[in-house]
Design a protein around this motif. Structure first.
Motif, mmCIF file in Angstrom:
data_model
loop_
_atom_site.group_PDB
_atom_site.id
_atom_site.type_symbol
_atom_site.label_atom_id
_atom_site.label_comp_id
_atom_site.label_asym_id
_atom_site.label_seq_id
_atom_site.Cartn_x
_atom_site.Cartn_y
_atom_site.Cartn_z
ATOM 1 N N ALA A 16 0.851 -1.193 0.000
ATOM 2 C CA ALA A 16 0.000 0.000 0.000
ATOM 3 C C ALA A 16 0.881 1.235 0.000
ATOM 4 O O ALA A 16 1.947 1.253 0.630
ATOM 5 N N ILE A 17 0.433 2.266 -0.711
ATOM 6 C CA ILE A 17 1.121 3.555 -0.741
ATOM 7 C C ILE A 17 0.071 4.641 -0.524
ATOM 8 O O ILE A 17 -0.995 4.629 -1.158
ATOM 9 N N HIS A 18 0.371 5.578 0.366
ATOM 10 C CA HIS A 18 -0.572 6.629 0.729
ATOM 11 C C HIS A 18 0.052 8.001 0.454
ATOM 12 O O HIS A 18 1.236 8.211 0.696
ATOM 13 N N ASP A 19 -0.770 8.915 -0.009
ATOM 14 C CA ASP A 19 -0.364 10.313 -0.205
ATOM 15 C C ASP A 19 -1.064 11.124 0.876
ATOM 16 O O ASP A 19 -2.291 11.285 0.850
ATOM 17 N N GLU A 31 4.525 4.430 2.673
ATOM 18 C CA GLU A 31 4.342 3.076 2.143
ATOM 19 C C GLU A 31 4.281 2.054 3.270
ATOM 20 O O GLU A 31 4.850 2.236 4.337
ATOM 21 N N GLU A 32 3.556 0.978 3.000
ATOM 22 C CA GLU A 32 3.463 -0.146 3.931
ATOM 23 C C GLU A 32 3.857 -1.427 3.209
ATOM 24 O O GLU A 32 3.475 -1.650 2.057
ATOM 25 N N SER A 33 4.597 -2.272 3.913
ATOM 26 C CA SER A 33 4.960 -3.583 3.382
ATOM 27 C C SER A 33 4.969 -4.587 4.535
ATOM 28 O O SER A 33 4.818 -4.215 5.700
ATOM 29 N N GLY A 34 5.148 -5.860 4.188
ATOM 30 C CA GLY A 34 5.181 -6.894 5.217
ATOM 31 C C GLY A 34 3.808 -7.408 5.566
ATOM 32 O O GLY A 34 2.942 -7.574 4.700
ATOM 33 N N ASN A 35 3.558 -7.632 6.841
ATOM 34 C CA ASN A 35 2.323 -8.218 7.352
ATOM 35 C C ASN A 35 1.375 -7.114 7.816
ATOM 36 O O ASN A 35 1.645 -6.427 8.798
ATOM 37 N N ALA A 36 0.268 -6.956 7.128
ATOM 38 C CA ALA A 36 -0.679 -5.891 7.460
ATOM 39 C C ALA A 36 -1.253 -6.045 8.868
ATOM 40 O O ALA A 36 -1.744 -5.065 9.450
ATOM 41 N N GLN A 37 -1.197 -7.260 9.421
ATOM 42 C CA GLN A 37 -1.686 -7.510 10.776
ATOM 43 C C GLN A 37 -0.544 -7.612 11.784
ATOM 44 O O GLN A 37 -0.770 -7.963 12.942
#
Length: 319
Positions: A16-19, A31-37
């Motif tokens: 996921a990438i957020h502005d 940005e987010e990576s890896g385990n969302a939980q």
């Protein structure tokens, strides 16, 4: 295990990438990576004025961590690049809070190196109830003595006399004992040619000190050099927008937060004693002095220590 590439976790792409808009005109790419939980952990880059790189995601086990990366105001992917308006330490701390709230995170781990360690400590002092733990490398306490160590003629001249001469010889004679104000004037002024020359010299001196003289200085100007040098000089000239010795005077709120302090004994840009003083003021911290490492995270010994730290933190918080 001496191959640096094998020390990190495999490359990973963001899911996921957020502005995120902050104080106008600033916008951040998060940005987010890896385990969302998984355990939320935010990577705080150095500088000020540096930026995140793809391999920074690889300090964290993607099975356990929700990995959050972003470039601080004016840096890297943040917009507008090089912007100094509303760019100060207090605003950066508020950016972290806005990111946390935007992502719906209750508590997270802070992972910061160099200036990133400074920002992590300051955020944790303002919002201790939001912090699960801290992993800090290459401690920079942002005191006047820490700034003077790099930007005034100090014991560093014993290591790099030629490079210091290159850093100061082109300045007016009156500015050579205290180069920072003149550099700041050049880097933030309207004379583009002068700003580019200052950025080259600023970058060469910083690269020399941070790498123990192993990095070759840039041989031609690139826009990224000016952006980074302008932001860094902006913070250094303003004493990082902090009161003197602010971090060590406000350690009480951090005493219950688990922390790991990792510092290279050969770190010339952030001498070891600052990290030791931080540890001495923090009863719930562990201190790891690495005899074969300098300031940067690319040393095998340093990478091994950082991976061990993130794995240990995951075991404490997740397993």
């Amino acid at each position: 295990m001496d191959d640096v590439e094998t020390l990190l976790f495999p490359e990973i792409s963001p899911y996921a990438i957020h502005d995120i808009s902050t104080t106008a005109p600033h916008r951040l790419r998060v940005e987010e990576s890896g385990n969302a939980q998984g355990i939320p952990i935010v990577f705080l880059h150095g500088g000020p004025g540096s930026h995140c790189k793809a391999y920074h995601r690889c300090f964290f086990n993607p099975l356990y961590y929700r990995i959050i990366l972003f470039d601080q105001r004016g840096s890297g992917t943040a917009q507008p690049q090089g912007e100094l308006r509303h760019n100060n330490t207090s605003e950066l701390i508020q950016d972290l809070e806005k990111i946390r709230e935007y992502l719906g995170i209750s508590q997270w781990v802070l992972f910061g190196g160099s200036w990133g360690s400074t920002l992590a400590l300051l955020y944790a002092q303002d919002y201790p109830h939001r912090v699960l733990g801290l992993i800090l490398r290459g401690i920079f306490l942002a005191r006047q003595q820490d700034i003077d160590w790099v930007y005034r003629p100090t014991a560093l001249l014993e290591f790099f006399p030629q490079q210091w001469q290159d850093f100061t010889a082109w300045l007016p004679k009156a500015a050579r004992q205290d180069p920072l104000p003149y550099y700041y004037h050049c880097l933030t002024g309207d004379d583009i040619a002068l700003a580019q020359q200052a950025a080259l010299q600023w970058s060469a001196w910083g690269a020399c000190v941070v790498s123990f003289g192993t990095f070759l200085p840039p041989n031609e100007f690139e826009p990224e050099l000016l952006m980074a040098a302008k932001i860094e000089s902006h913070y250094m000239m303003n004493r990082c927008f902090l009161q003197e010795n602010q971090i060590l005077r406000n350690m009480e709120s951090l005493q219950s937060i688990p922390s790991m302090i990792i510092h290279g004994q050969q770190d010339l840009i952030c001498p070891l004693n600052g990290a030791w003083q931080l540890h001495q003021s923090w009863k719930n911290s562990t201190f790891h002095c690495l005899p074969n490492s300098g300031h940067l995270a690319h040393y095998p010994e340093m990478q091994r220590a950082l991976i061990t730290a993130t794995e240990t933190m995951a075991q404490q918080l997740f397993l």
